[in-house]
Design a protein around this motif. Structure first.
Motif, PDB file in Angstrom:
ATOM      1  N   CYS A   9      60.977  -1.148  36.420  1.00  0.00           N
ATOM      2  CA  CYS A   9      60.041  -0.439  35.553  1.00  0.00           C
ATOM      3  C   CYS A   9      59.302   0.601  36.385  1.00  0.00           C
ATOM      4  N   VAL A  10      58.476   1.385  35.716  1.00  0.00           N
ATOM      5  CA  VAL A  10      57.666   2.372  36.417  1.00  0.00           C
ATOM      6  C   VAL A  10      56.335   1.745  36.806  1.00  0.00           C
ATOM      7  N   VAL A  11      55.984   1.836  38.080  1.00  0.00           N
ATOM      8  CA  VAL A  11      54.673   1.409  38.562  1.00  0.00           C
ATOM      9  C   VAL A  11      54.027   2.651  39.174  1.00  0.00           C
ATOM     10  N   GLY A  12      53.173   3.317  38.417  1.00  0.00           N
ATOM     11  CA  GLY A  12      52.617   4.579  38.873  1.00  0.00           C
ATOM     12  C   GLY A  12      51.148   4.706  38.558  1.00  0.00           C
ATOM     13  N   SER A  13      50.525   5.701  39.156  1.00  0.00           N
ATOM     14  CA  SER A  13      49.095   5.924  38.969  1.00  0.00           C
ATOM     15  C   SER A  13      48.772   7.400  39.112  1.00  0.00           C
ATOM     16  N   THR A  14      47.795   7.854  38.346  1.00  0.00           N
ATOM     17  CA  THR A  14      47.232   9.170  38.599  1.00  0.00           C
ATOM     18  C   THR A  14      46.419   9.089  39.886  1.00  0.00           C
ATOM     19  N   ALA A  15      46.096  10.236  40.436  1.00  0.00           N
ATOM     20  CA  ALA A  15      45.201  10.295  41.596  1.00  0.00           C
ATOM     21  C   ALA A  15      44.458  11.617  41.556  1.00  0.00           C
ATOM     22  N   ALA A  16      43.143  11.546  41.585  1.00  0.00           N
ATOM     23  CA  ALA A  16      42.291  12.729  41.725  1.00  0.00           C
ATOM     24  C   ALA A  16      41.427  12.488  42.942  1.00  0.00           C
ATOM     25  N   VAL A  17      41.603  13.313  43.972  1.00  0.00           N
ATOM     26  CA  VAL A  17      41.004  13.045  45.281  1.00  0.00           C
ATOM     27  C   VAL A  17      40.201  14.251  45.745  1.00  0.00           C
ATOM     28  N   LEU A  18      39.026  13.989  46.284  1.00  0.00           N
ATOM     29  CA  LEU A  18      38.199  15.018  46.906  1.00  0.00           C
ATOM     30  C   LEU A  18      38.015  14.660  48.370  1.00  0.00           C
ATOM     31  N   LEU A  19      38.369  15.593  49.255  1.00  0.00           N
ATOM     32  CA  LEU A  19      38.170  15.429  50.698  1.00  0.00           C
ATOM     33  C   LEU A  19      37.111  16.423  51.149  1.00  0.00           C
ATOM     34  N   ILE A  20      36.144  15.960  51.940  1.00  0.00           N
ATOM     35  CA  ILE A  20      35.104  16.847  52.476  1.00  0.00           C
ATOM     36  C   ILE A  20      35.005  16.636  53.976  1.00  0.00           C
ATOM     37  N   PHE A  21      35.115  17.740  54.723  1.00  0.00           N
ATOM     38  CA  PHE A  21      34.888  17.700  56.164  1.00  0.00           C
ATOM     39  C   PHE A  21      34.047  18.911  56.518  1.00  0.00           C
ATOM     40  N   GLY A  22      32.831  18.664  57.003  1.00  0.00           N
ATOM     41  CA  GLY A  22      31.925  19.768  57.273  1.00  0.00           C
ATOM     42  C   GLY A  22      31.658  20.528  55.987  1.00  0.00           C
ATOM     43  N   ARG A  23      31.921  21.828  56.012  1.00  0.00           N
ATOM     44  CA  ARG A  23      31.733  22.658  54.816  1.00  0.00           C
ATOM     45  C   ARG A  23      33.021  22.831  54.016  1.00  0.00           C
ATOM     46  N   ASP A  24      34.118  22.284  54.505  1.00  0.00           N
ATOM     47  CA  ASP A  24      35.403  22.450  53.837  1.00  0.00           C
ATOM     48  C   ASP A  24      35.640  21.330  52.832  1.00  0.00           C
ATOM     49  N   PHE A  25      36.232  21.683  51.698  1.00  0.00           N
ATOM     50  CA  PHE A  25      36.659  20.651  50.763  1.00  0.00           C
ATOM     51  C   PHE A  25      38.084  20.932  50.316  1.00  0.00           C
ATOM     52  N   ALA A  26      38.773  19.873  49.955  1.00  0.00           N
ATOM     53  CA  ALA A  26      40.106  19.966  49.366  1.00  0.00           C
ATOM     54  C   ALA A  26      40.157  19.006  48.195  1.00  0.00           C
ATOM     55  N   LEU A  82      42.855  17.338  45.588  1.00  0.00           N
ATOM     56  CA  LEU A  82      44.277  17.105  45.376  1.00  0.00           C
ATOM     57  C   LEU A  82      44.448  16.147  44.210  1.00  0.00           C
ATOM     58  N   TRP A  83      45.469  16.386  43.402  1.00  0.00           N
ATOM     59  CA  TRP A  83      45.617  15.530  42.229  1.00  0.00           C
ATOM     60  C   TRP A  83      47.050  15.464  41.740  1.00  0.00           C
ATOM     61  N   SER A  84      47.334  14.380  41.050  1.00  0.00           N
ATOM     62  CA  SER A  84      48.604  14.170  40.367  1.00  0.00           C
ATOM     63  C   SER A  84      48.291  13.386  39.106  1.00  0.00           C
ATOM     64  N   GLY A  85      48.661  13.929  37.945  1.00  0.00           N
ATOM     65  CA  GLY A  85      48.341  13.272  36.680  1.00  0.00           C
ATOM     66  C   GLY A  85      47.195  13.955  35.965  1.00  0.00           C
ATOM     67  N   ASP A  86      46.504  13.201  35.108  1.00  0.00           N
ATOM     68  CA  ASP A  86      45.452  13.802  34.277  1.00  0.00           C
ATOM     69  C   ASP A  86      44.045  13.303  34.576  1.00  0.00           C
ATOM     70  N   SER A  87      43.857  12.579  35.680  1.00  0.00           N
ATOM     71  CA  SER A  87      42.490  12.345  36.142  1.00  0.00           C
ATOM     72  C   SER A  87      41.979  13.670  36.706  1.00  0.00           C
ATOM     73  N   ARG A  88      40.693  13.944  36.532  1.00  0.00           N
ATOM     74  CA  ARG A  88      40.184  15.287  36.802  1.00  0.00           C
ATOM     75  C   ARG A  88      39.125  15.334  37.898  1.00  0.00           C
ATOM     76  N   VAL A  89      38.958  16.541  38.447  1.00  0.00           N
ATOM     77  CA  VAL A  89      37.837  16.861  39.337  1.00  0.00           C
ATOM     78  C   VAL A  89      37.155  18.098  38.777  1.00  0.00           C
ATOM     79  N   TYR A  90      35.852  18.003  38.570  1.00  0.00           N
ATOM     80  CA  TYR A  90      35.035  19.132  38.137  1.00  0.00           C
ATOM     81  C   TYR A  90      34.088  19.517  39.273  1.00  0.00           C
ATOM     82  N   ARG A  91      33.684  20.784  39.265  1.00  0.00           N
ATOM     83  CA  ARG A  91      32.611  21.220  40.174  1.00  0.00           C
ATOM     84  C   ARG A  91      31.530  21.891  39.337  1.00  0.00           C
ATOM     85  N   ILE A  92      30.291  21.467  39.570  1.00  0.00           N
ATOM     86  CA  ILE A  92      29.133  22.119  38.960  1.00  0.00           C
ATOM     87  C   ILE A  92      28.470  22.956  40.043  1.00  0.00           C
ATOM     88  N   ARG A  93      28.373  24.248  39.788  1.00  0.00           N
ATOM     89  CA  ARG A  93      27.736  25.164  40.734  1.00  0.00           C
ATOM     90  C   ARG A  93      26.752  26.015  39.953  1.00  0.00           C
TER      91      ARG A  93
END
Length: 273
Positions: A99-116, A118-129
């Motif tokens: 069978c399929v054993v899968g998961s979405t992933a919405a990931v935020l990485l922060i190092f210093g002032r840098d961010f990345a 990354l995502w797969s699927g329909d879980s989301r990342v928003y930014r409020i500025r």
């Protein structure tokens, strides 16, 4: 769950909350809030498939082992290694169970002032500025793909029966495919990570109002409560991260275009970073 930690000149305050909702008895969502290593994630085990809870917890467990990176590039390399390991574990589980054993992933990485982001699927990342909210991710669903190709209108997409069917997820293919959005964090930025159990019931303006005006943990509680009031037909998970500093705000970054990352297949037992 709350936590604060200075990262470089950034002060990170965060909160998280996960709830099974009002229809499902089991929570197949999982989240990670690790400001000490600059890693935040929401994973949603694929609904309608076996072992959704196993899938999401495998993704989050792998990311929790990233450890302290020495640079933004090192953090990204560690992320790639862990997501590949998680993908291999889920692929093996799926093959063993036929069978399929899968998961979405919405990931935020922060190092210093840098961010990345990354995502797969329909879980989301928003930014409020400032007073504006922006969805940094793009849903990997059949409905969204057909809309962007001009086959479905917005109204048709909203009513299409397969609009929520995922086109990407961790664990469904030998090579996990994830999108990437990256840039610099400005003081006052707020990031919101969530599963589709939230966005199925609340609008962007609801997220902006709650996360943009309240402490992170209170915002998480307010958004989950609102989802429950509106039926909560799925598991719901929210992570809110507020960034501030003790110095001058960083300069406004140039707009970044989304990129697709095809992660190379590596042995699951490879050496850790």
């Amino acid at each position: 769950m709350t936590g604060t930690l200075p990262i470089d000149l950034l002060q990170i305050e965060c909160g998280s909350l996960s709830h099974p909702g009002k229809v499902r008895s089991e929570n197949e969502d999982c989240c990670l809030v690790a400001p000490e290593i600059g890693v935040f994630a929401v994973a949603d085990g694929m609904g309608g498939h076996e072992d959704g809870a196993l899938a999401s917890s495998t993704v989050v467990g792998a990311l929790a082992s990233i450890g302290a990176a020495v640079s933004a590039a090192d953090l990204m390399a560690r992320f790639e290694d862990r997501i590949l390991r998680a993908n291999a574990v889920l692929r093996s589980a799926g093959l063993a169970r036929s069978c399929v054993v899968g998961s979405t992933a919405a990931v935020l990485l922060i190092f210093g002032r840098d961010f990345a982001c990354l995502w797969s699927g329909d879980s989301r990342v928003y930014r409020i500025r400032g007073e504006a909210i922006e969805q940094l991710t793009r849903d990997h669903t059949e409905g969204r793909d057909l809309f962007e190709r001009g086959i479905l209108s917005a109204a048709e997409m909203a009513a299409w029966p397969r609009r929520h069917v995922l086109t990407r997820a961790v664990g469904v293919r030998d090579r996990p495919e994830m999108d990437l959005e990256q840039g610099q964090v400005m003081t006052g930025d707020i990031f919101v990570l969530c599963s589709d159990g939230l966005t199925g019931h609340v609008e962007d303006r609801d997220i902006l109002l709650a996360a943009g005006t309240s402490a992170p943990q209170w915002a998480c509680a307010a958004l989950v409560d609102l989802t429950l009031e509106r039926g909560a037909s799925d598991n719901v998970t929210v992570v809110v991260i507020r960034c501030s500093d003790h110095g001058e705000p960083a300069g406004r970054p140039a707009a970044a275009s989304p990129a697709t990352v095809m992660l190379p297949v590596r042995p699951a037992g490879g050496g850790a970073s």
